[in-house]
Design an enzyme around this catalytic site. Structure first.
Site, PDB file in Angstrom:
ATOM      1  N   TYR A  44       2.472  -4.783   9.547  1.00  0.00           N
ATOM      2  CA  TYR A  44       2.183  -3.648  10.422  1.00  0.00           C
ATOM      3  C   TYR A  44       1.631  -2.476   9.642  1.00  0.00           C
ATOM      4  O   TYR A  44       1.651  -2.466   8.412  1.00  0.00           O
ATOM      5  CB  TYR A  44       3.445  -3.229  11.193  1.00  0.00           C
ATOM      6  N   ARG A  63      -4.910  -1.582   3.098  1.00  0.00           N
ATOM      7  CA  ARG A  63      -3.537  -2.033   2.846  1.00  0.00           C
ATOM      8  C   ARG A  63      -3.148  -3.130   3.832  1.00  0.00           C
ATOM      9  O   ARG A  63      -2.462  -4.085   3.462  1.00  0.00           O
ATOM     10  CB  ARG A  63      -2.557  -0.865   2.936  1.00  0.00           C
ATOM     11  N   ARG A 111       9.216 -23.440  17.140  1.00  0.00           N
ATOM     12  CA  ARG A 111       9.922 -22.906  15.980  1.00  0.00           C
ATOM     13  C   ARG A 111       9.969 -23.919  14.833  1.00  0.00           C
ATOM     14  O   ARG A 111      10.511 -25.014  14.977  1.00  0.00           O
ATOM     15  CB  ARG A 111      11.349 -22.493  16.350  1.00  0.00           C
ATOM     16  N   HIS A 113       9.674 -23.598  10.302  1.00  0.00           N
ATOM     17  CA  HIS A 113       9.409 -22.683   9.182  1.00  0.00           C
ATOM     18  C   HIS A 113       7.976 -22.828   8.668  1.00  0.00           C
ATOM     19  O   HIS A 113       7.356 -21.856   8.253  1.00  0.00           O
ATOM     20  CB  HIS A 113      10.392 -22.933   8.034  1.00  0.00           C
ATOM     21  N   LYS A 158       3.580  -4.690   3.665  1.00  0.00           N
ATOM     22  CA  LYS A 158       4.192  -3.932   4.761  1.00  0.00           C
ATOM     23  C   LYS A 158       4.540  -4.901   5.889  1.00  0.00           C
ATOM     24  O   LYS A 158       3.808  -5.021   6.884  1.00  0.00           O
ATOM     25  CB  LYS A 158       3.225  -2.827   5.230  1.00  0.00           C
ATOM     26  N   GLU A 190      11.802   3.340  -4.222  1.00  0.00           N
ATOM     27  CA  GLU A 190      11.246   4.174  -3.139  1.00  0.00           C
ATOM     28  C   GLU A 190      12.356   4.467  -2.153  1.00  0.00           C
ATOM     29  O   GLU A 190      13.515   4.127  -2.400  1.00  0.00           O
ATOM     30  CB  GLU A 190      10.080   3.439  -2.462  1.00  0.00           C
ATOM     31  N   LEU A 214       6.215  -0.051  -1.678  1.00  0.00           N
ATOM     32  CA  LEU A 214       5.013  -0.028  -0.843  1.00  0.00           C
ATOM     33  C   LEU A 214       4.009   0.957  -1.442  1.00  0.00           C
ATOM     34  O   LEU A 214       4.385   2.081  -1.797  1.00  0.00           O
ATOM     35  CB  LEU A 214       5.390   0.422   0.574  1.00  0.00           C
TER      36      LEU A 214
HETATM   37  N1  PDD Z   1       6.896   3.629   6.662  1.00  0.00           N
HETATM   38  N2  PDD Z   1       7.797   2.842   1.715  1.00  0.00           N
HETATM   39  C1  PDD Z   1       8.268   2.232   2.812  1.00  0.00           C
HETATM   40  C2  PDD Z   1       9.282   1.156   2.656  1.00  0.00           C
HETATM   41  C3  PDD Z   1       7.795   2.608   4.091  1.00  0.00           C
HETATM   42  O1  PDD Z   1       8.252   1.976   5.176  1.00  0.00           O
HETATM   43  C4  PDD Z   1       6.856   3.663   4.197  1.00  0.00           C
HETATM   44  C5  PDD Z   1       6.303   4.133   5.515  1.00  0.00           C
HETATM   45  C6  PDD Z   1       6.389   4.273   3.019  1.00  0.00           C
HETATM   46  C7  PDD Z   1       5.343   5.364   3.044  1.00  0.00           C
HETATM   47  O2  PDD Z   1       4.066   4.823   3.280  1.00  0.00           O
HETATM   48  P1  PDD Z   1       2.916   5.661   4.005  1.00  0.00           P
HETATM   49  O3  PDD Z   1       2.743   6.897   3.229  1.00  0.00           O
HETATM   50  O4  PDD Z   1       1.751   4.763   3.937  1.00  0.00           O
HETATM   51  O5  PDD Z   1       3.387   5.957   5.421  1.00  0.00           O
HETATM   52  C8  PDD Z   1       6.875   3.830   1.794  1.00  0.00           C
HETATM   53  C9  PDD Z   1       6.342   3.866   7.963  1.00  0.00           C
HETATM   54  C10 PDD Z   1       5.960   5.279   8.258  1.00  0.00           C
HETATM   55  C11 PDD Z   1       7.240   3.239   9.016  1.00  0.00           C
HETATM   56  O6  PDD Z   1       7.727   2.155   8.740  1.00  0.00           O
HETATM   57  O7  PDD Z   1       7.421   3.810  10.093  1.00  0.00           O
END
Ligand code: PDD
Length: 300
Positions: A44, A63, A111, A113, A158, A190, A214
């Site tokens: 996402y 990304r 379903r 894997h 992501k 992070e 991320l």
């Molecule tokens: N999340 N690290 C993680 C684990 C994140 O889920 C996010 C952002 C970031 C920051 O990334 P960016 O600057 O590209 O938004 C870092 C989004 C906002 C969410 O899951 O809603």
């Protein structure tokens, strides 16, 4: 690109995009056999929209491609087609300040894997009003706690499989904080949904990119802005001790922008108030954003 729609209403309910069609949210239905639902098998993006402009769209789409490649799923659209869909979503939903969410899963299949053959991915896009963080919160700063990073080895992707992040965020909330700052093998990685910066004696540091975090779009912009304006910014490992003794700590994300952390594990960070480096960086960020608001792009 031609879109069919099952509603001609400029509706007040959110209009979403699902697999080639725009429709009111309540009409959007996905099979329970969707691999996103069954396995969390998808990726996402969350993209902020300022004054009708998708903020750093190219970076988000690049990304997205990396996330898709990382889970071995062919991109369902090229960047031009994504832009068309996203701009149509903006047009069909009210407000110039929005937060666009897009998700791609491996689609619907019995379903198993193993990856299904010849399955169409599920593509879903929605938008909600972008709720800016109250200035009072930003000016006061927020509390964070250090927690062990319990996630997997591919945190640069992501993916929608966010259960560890949810558990960590909830643990932070239960302890009266707004974010969990994660530590793996003695290194800060992070936040549960944000990237982390620390400031020591005017030097701004954020952990280097890699599979443990991320590659945040906001993180990259902060690094870029800092460097363009002569602030010393380094991408280096941060230990929990370095974080505890930092003058300033910031969290960055598309929804929270640059958020100062003024309490870590119940103790004040630096002076206990948002610091001068944050003020400076926030001003640079606001200036950059203003350029985007006016023209849909900006120079660092
Ligand atoms: N999340 N690290 C993680 C684990 C994140 O889920 C996010 C952002 C970031 C920051 O990334 P960016 O600057 O590209 O938004 C870092 C989004 C906002 C969410 O899951 O809603």
């Amino acid at each position: 690109m031609n879109f069919s729609s099952c509603s001609s209403n400029k509706a007040r309910v959110p209009i979403v995009y699902l697999n080639g069609r725009f429709m009111p949210l309540e009409e959007a239905a996905i099979s329970p056999l969707d691999r996103g639902f069954i396995f969390g098998d998808g990726v996402y993006e969350v993209i902020p929209v300022y004054n009708g402009h998708l903020f750093r769209l190219d970076e988000h789409l690049r990304r997205l491609d990396l996330s898709l490649a990382g889970i071995r799923l062919a991109p369902p659209h090229d960047h031009r087609a994504w832009r068309t869909i996203l701009e149509e979503i903006l047009r069909r939903n009210p407000g110039t300040e929005q937060s666009v969410y897009l998700q791609v899963t491996r689609g619907v299949a019995r379903r198993d894997h193993a990856f299904p053959q010849d399955t169409r991915p599920t593509v879903f896009v929605m938008s909600s009003p972008l709720e800016p963080m109250a200035d009072s919160v930003r000016q006061r700063g927020v509390a964070a706690v250090l927690l062990e990073d319990i996630r997997w080895q591919y945190c640069h992707l992501k993916t929608i499989a966010l259960l560890p992040n949810l558990l960590l965020r909830q643990e932070a909330l239960d302890r009266g904080a707004v974010e969990a700052v994660l530590v793996r093998d003695g290194e800060v990685t992070e936040g549960a949904a944000s990237n982390v910066f620390a400031v020591h004696g005017g030097r701004v540091v954020t952990p280097p990119k890699g599979p443990r975090l991320l590659p945040g779009i906001t993180r990259d912009l902060v690094v870029e802005l800092g460097r363009a304006h002569g602030l010393p910014v380094a991408e280096e490992t941060i230990t929990p001790e370095q974080l505890r003794t930092a003058d300033e700590i910031w969290l960055t994300s598309s929804t929270r922008e640059i958020l100062p952390v003024t309490r870590l594990d119940g103790r004040p960070v630096g002076s206990g108030s948002p610091g001068p480096c944050w003020q400076r960086m926030m001003a640079l960020y606001a200036h950059y954003k203003a350029g985007y608001r006016n023209a849909g792009r900006a120079e660092a």
